[in-house]
Design a protein around this motif. Structure first.
Motif, PDB file in Angstrom:
ATOM      1  N   SER A  80      -6.219  -5.312  -2.876  1.00 36.39           N
ATOM      2  CA  SER A  80      -5.490  -4.141  -3.352  1.00 36.39           C
ATOM      3  C   SER A  80      -4.113  -4.139  -2.710  1.00 36.39           C
ATOM      4  CB  SER A  80      -6.242  -2.853  -3.007  1.00 36.39           C
ATOM      5  OG  SER A  80      -6.386  -2.720  -1.609  1.00 36.39           O
ATOM      6  N   GLY A  81      -3.207  -3.341  -3.267  1.00 34.99           N
ATOM      7  CA  GLY A  81      -1.923  -3.133  -2.617  1.00 34.99           C
ATOM      8  C   GLY A  81      -0.739  -3.807  -3.250  1.00 34.99           C
ATOM      9  N   GLY A  82      -0.909  -4.514  -4.342  1.00 35.83           N
ATOM     10  CA  GLY A  82       0.236  -5.132  -4.981  1.00 35.83           C
ATOM     11  C   GLY A  82       1.138  -4.090  -5.619  1.00 35.83           C
ATOM     12  N   GLY A  83       2.272  -4.547  -6.148  1.00 34.85           N
ATOM     13  CA  GLY A  83       3.165  -3.619  -6.811  1.00 34.85           C
ATOM     14  C   GLY A  83       4.528  -4.214  -7.073  1.00 34.85           C
ATOM     15  N   LEU A  84       5.450  -3.319  -7.394  1.00 38.87           N
ATOM     16  CA  LEU A  84       6.831  -3.685  -7.722  1.00 38.87           C
ATOM     17  C   LEU A  84       7.730  -3.229  -6.591  1.00 38.87           C
ATOM     18  CD1 LEU A  84       8.685  -4.721 -10.075  1.00 38.87           C
ATOM     19  CD2 LEU A  84       8.846  -2.324 -10.787  1.00 38.87           C
ATOM     20  N   VAL A  85       8.576  -4.136  -6.101  1.00 38.59           N
ATOM     21  CA  VAL A  85       9.427  -3.791  -4.966  1.00 38.59           C
ATOM     22  C   VAL A  85      10.769  -4.503  -5.100  1.00 38.59           C
ATOM     23  CG1 VAL A  85       8.539  -5.653  -3.512  1.00 38.59           C
ATOM     24  CG2 VAL A  85       9.500  -3.615  -2.447  1.00 38.59           C
ATOM     25  N   GLN A  86      11.791  -3.878  -4.601  1.00 38.32           N
ATOM     26  CA  GLN A  86      13.119  -4.478  -4.620  1.00 38.32           C
ATOM     27  C   GLN A  86      13.224  -5.534  -3.521  1.00 38.32           C
ATOM     28  OE1 GLN A  86      16.326  -1.640  -4.201  1.00 38.32           O
ATOM     29  NE2 GLN A  86      17.745  -2.951  -5.308  1.00 38.32           N
ATOM     30  N   GLY A 108      14.090  -7.500  -0.362  1.00 38.63           N
ATOM     31  CA  GLY A 108      14.328  -6.964   0.965  1.00 38.63           C
ATOM     32  C   GLY A 108      13.317  -5.919   1.390  1.00 38.63           C
ATOM     33  N   GLY A 109      12.527  -5.472   0.445  1.00 33.63           N
ATOM     34  CA  GLY A 109      11.534  -4.443   0.734  1.00 33.63           C
ATOM     35  C   GLY A 109      10.252  -5.010   1.306  1.00 33.63           C
ATOM     36  N   SER A 110       9.249  -4.138   1.433  1.00 32.73           N
ATOM     37  CA  SER A 110       7.979  -4.510   2.055  1.00 32.73           C
ATOM     38  C   SER A 110       6.809  -4.054   1.212  1.00 32.73           C
ATOM     39  CB  SER A 110       7.863  -3.877   3.443  1.00 32.73           C
ATOM     40  OG  SER A 110       8.893  -4.313   4.298  1.00 32.73           O
ATOM     41  N   LEU A 111       5.725  -4.779   1.336  1.00 39.22           N
ATOM     42  CA  LEU A 111       4.452  -4.405   0.749  1.00 39.22           C
ATOM     43  C   LEU A 111       3.351  -4.844   1.696  1.00 39.22           C
ATOM     44  CD1 LEU A 111       4.613  -5.429  -3.046  1.00 39.22           C
ATOM     45  CD2 LEU A 111       4.429  -3.109  -2.130  1.00 39.22           C
ATOM     46  N   ARG A 112       2.232  -4.157   1.618  1.00 45.34           N
ATOM     47  CA  ARG A 112       1.069  -4.563   2.407  1.00 45.34           C
ATOM     48  C   ARG A 112      -0.110  -4.736   1.463  1.00 45.34           C
ATOM     49  NH1 ARG A 112       0.143  -3.745   8.149  1.00 45.34           N
ATOM     50  NH2 ARG A 112      -2.061  -4.026   8.688  1.00 45.34           N
ATOM     51  N   LEU A 113      -0.687  -5.900   1.495  1.00 43.09           N
ATOM     52  CA  LEU A 113      -1.877  -6.194   0.700  1.00 43.09           C
ATOM     53  C   LEU A 113      -3.119  -6.068   1.584  1.00 43.09           C
ATOM     54  CD1 LEU A 113      -0.695  -9.399  -1.207  1.00 43.09           C
ATOM     55  CD2 LEU A 113      -0.337  -6.994  -1.794  1.00 43.09           C
ATOM     56  N   SER A 114      -4.195  -5.599   0.992  1.00 41.36           N
ATOM     57  CA  SER A 114      -5.450  -5.469   1.718  1.00 41.36           C
ATOM     58  C   SER A 114      -6.546  -6.255   1.020  1.00 41.36           C
ATOM     59  CB  SER A 114      -5.854  -3.992   1.811  1.00 41.36           C
ATOM     60  OG  SER A 114      -4.900  -3.266   2.540  1.00 41.36           O
ATOM     61  N   CYS A 115      -7.478  -6.714   1.815  1.00 40.12           N
ATOM     62  CA  CYS A 115      -8.607  -7.485   1.282  1.00 40.12           C
ATOM     63  C   CYS A 115      -9.869  -7.023   2.000  1.00 40.12           C
ATOM     64  CB  CYS A 115      -8.380  -8.970   1.522  1.00 40.12           C
ATOM     65  SG  CYS A 115      -9.763 -10.011   1.031  1.00 40.12           S
ATOM     66  N   ALA A 116     -10.866  -6.660   1.215  1.00 37.92           N
ATOM     67  CA  ALA A 116     -12.156  -6.256   1.764  1.00 37.92           C
ATOM     68  C   ALA A 116     -13.219  -7.232   1.285  1.00 37.92           C
ATOM     69  CB  ALA A 116     -12.501  -4.845   1.320  1.00 37.92           C
ATOM     70  N   ALA A 117     -14.037  -7.678   2.215  1.00 43.56           N
ATOM     71  CA  ALA A 117     -15.082  -8.644   1.880  1.00 43.56           C
ATOM     72  C   ALA A 117     -16.448  -8.083   2.246  1.00 43.56           C
ATOM     73  CB  ALA A 117     -14.847  -9.957   2.607  1.00 43.56           C
ATOM     74  N   SER A 118     -17.448  -8.495   1.512  1.00 46.18           N
ATOM     75  CA  SER A 118     -18.816  -8.089   1.815  1.00 46.18           C
ATOM     76  C   SER A 118     -19.668  -9.335   1.988  1.00 46.18           C
ATOM     77  CB  SER A 118     -19.381  -7.233   0.682  1.00 46.18           C
ATOM     78  OG  SER A 118     -19.458  -8.002  -0.514  1.00 46.18           O
ATOM     79  N   THR A 132       2.952 -11.230   7.919  1.00 38.57           N
ATOM     80  CA  THR A 132       2.013 -11.208   9.033  1.00 38.57           C
ATOM     81  C   THR A 132       0.628 -10.894   8.491  1.00 38.57           C
ATOM     82  OG1 THR A 132       3.738 -10.385  10.515  1.00 38.57           O
ATOM     83  CG2 THR A 132       1.475 -10.249  11.286  1.00 38.57           C
ATOM     84  N   ILE A 133      -0.350 -11.694   8.899  1.00 41.01           N
ATOM     85  CA  ILE A 133      -1.720 -11.460   8.472  1.00 41.01           C
ATOM     86  C   ILE A 133      -2.483 -10.796   9.608  1.00 41.01           C
ATOM     87  CG2 ILE A 133      -2.485 -13.788   9.156  1.00 41.01           C
ATOM     88  CD1 ILE A 133      -4.375 -13.684   6.692  1.00 41.01           C
ATOM     89  N   ALA A 151     -14.482  -6.352  12.503  1.00 40.36           N
ATOM     90  CA  ALA A 151     -15.533  -5.326  12.432  1.00 40.36           C
ATOM     91  C   ALA A 151     -15.640  -4.766  11.027  1.00 40.36           C
ATOM     92  CB  ALA A 151     -15.245  -4.224  13.432  1.00 40.36           C
ATOM     93  N   LYS A 152     -14.526  -4.648  10.343  1.00 33.86           N
ATOM     94  CA  LYS A 152     -14.513  -4.080   8.998  1.00 33.86           C
ATOM     95  C   LYS A 152     -14.543  -5.140   7.908  1.00 33.86           C
ATOM     96  CE  LYS A 152     -12.036   0.108  10.365  1.00 33.86           C
ATOM     97  NZ  LYS A 152     -10.832   0.942  10.138  1.00 33.86           N
ATOM     98  N   LYS A 153     -14.632  -6.400   8.306  1.00 30.08           N
ATOM     99  CA  LYS A 153     -14.676  -7.497   7.328  1.00 30.08           C
ATOM    100  C   LYS A 153     -13.477  -7.413   6.387  1.00 30.08           C
ATOM    101  CE  LYS A 153     -19.723  -7.592   7.397  1.00 30.08           C
ATOM    102  NZ  LYS A 153     -20.958  -7.522   6.584  1.00 30.08           N
ATOM    103  N   SER A 154     -12.321  -7.199   6.930  1.00 27.85           N
ATOM    104  CA  SER A 154     -11.135  -7.062   6.097  1.00 27.85           C
ATOM    105  C   SER A 154      -9.963  -7.828   6.679  1.00 27.85           C
ATOM    106  CB  SER A 154     -10.774  -5.581   5.946  1.00 27.85           C
ATOM    107  OG  SER A 154     -10.392  -5.049   7.197  1.00 27.85           O
ATOM    108  N   ALA A 155      -9.014  -8.080   5.805  1.00 31.20           N
ATOM    109  CA  ALA A 155      -7.772  -8.712   6.224  1.00 31.20           C
ATOM    110  C   ALA A 155      -6.646  -8.092   5.426  1.00 31.20           C
ATOM    111  CB  ALA A 155      -7.821 -10.215   5.984  1.00 31.20           C
ATOM    112  N   SER A 156      -5.489  -8.021   6.023  1.00 35.14           N
ATOM    113  CA  SER A 156      -4.337  -7.487   5.306  1.00 35.14           C
ATOM    114  C   SER A 156      -3.136  -8.409   5.517  1.00 35.14           C
ATOM    115  CB  SER A 156      -4.021  -6.064   5.762  1.00 35.14           C
ATOM    116  OG  SER A 156      -3.780  -6.032   7.148  1.00 35.14           O
ATOM    117  N   LEU A 157      -2.229  -8.322   4.597  1.00 33.27           N
ATOM    118  CA  LEU A 157      -1.026  -9.152   4.650  1.00 33.27           C
ATOM    119  C   LEU A 157       0.182  -8.230   4.575  1.00 33.27           C
ATOM    120  CD1 LEU A 157      -0.050 -12.144   4.670  1.00 33.27           C
ATOM    121  CD2 LEU A 157       0.179 -11.929   2.186  1.00 33.27           C
TER     122      LEU A 157
END
Length: 119
Positions: A7-13, A15-25, A72-73, A78-84
């Motif tokens: 989750s977390g994708g989108g449209l950005v200008q 120079g801007g920033s975004l954070r992507l999230s990943c949840a695994a089970s 940065t990743i 503990a939450k079985k997740s990773a974000s970018l």
């Protein structure tokens, strides 16, 4: 079986920033490699960043040269997740970003999330 959801994708200008999230089970996900790949239109899928479990509370991270110093990743075992965290985005970062979980025998992919950077 491992399920991976981004989750977390989108449209950005630029120079801007975004954070992507990943949840695994799934069992023992915390000890597996988790990372991100991306695929731009007309191009092959390429490695972006990943983390590898080294020991209790310790992970190692690796990055593609094109994103070093900007992305940065983060890994929450503990939450079985990773974000970018993606800073200083460029139009050439535009792609569908995929989270992966790699076990000892298989690689599981998420459905992908679109990141579009406009100048």
């Amino acid at each position: 079986q491992v399920q991976v959801v981004e989750s977390g994708g989108g449209l950005v200008q630029a120079g801007g920033s975004l954070r992507l999230s990943c949840a695994a089970s799934g069992r023992a996900v915390s000890r597996y490699r988790m990372g991100w790949f991306r695929q731009a239109p007309g191009k092959e899928r390429e490695f972006v960043a990943d983390t590898r479990w080294i020991g209790p509370g310790t992970v190692d991270a690796d990055y593609a040269e094109s994103v070093k110093g900007r992305f940065t990743i983060f890994r929450d075992t503990a939450k079985k997740s990773a974000s970018l965290q993606m800073n200083g985005l460029k139009p050439e970062d535009t792609a569908v970003y995929y989270c992966i979980v790699q076990t000892t025998t298989d690689t599981y992919w998420g459905q992908g999330t679109q990141v579009t950077v406009f100048s």
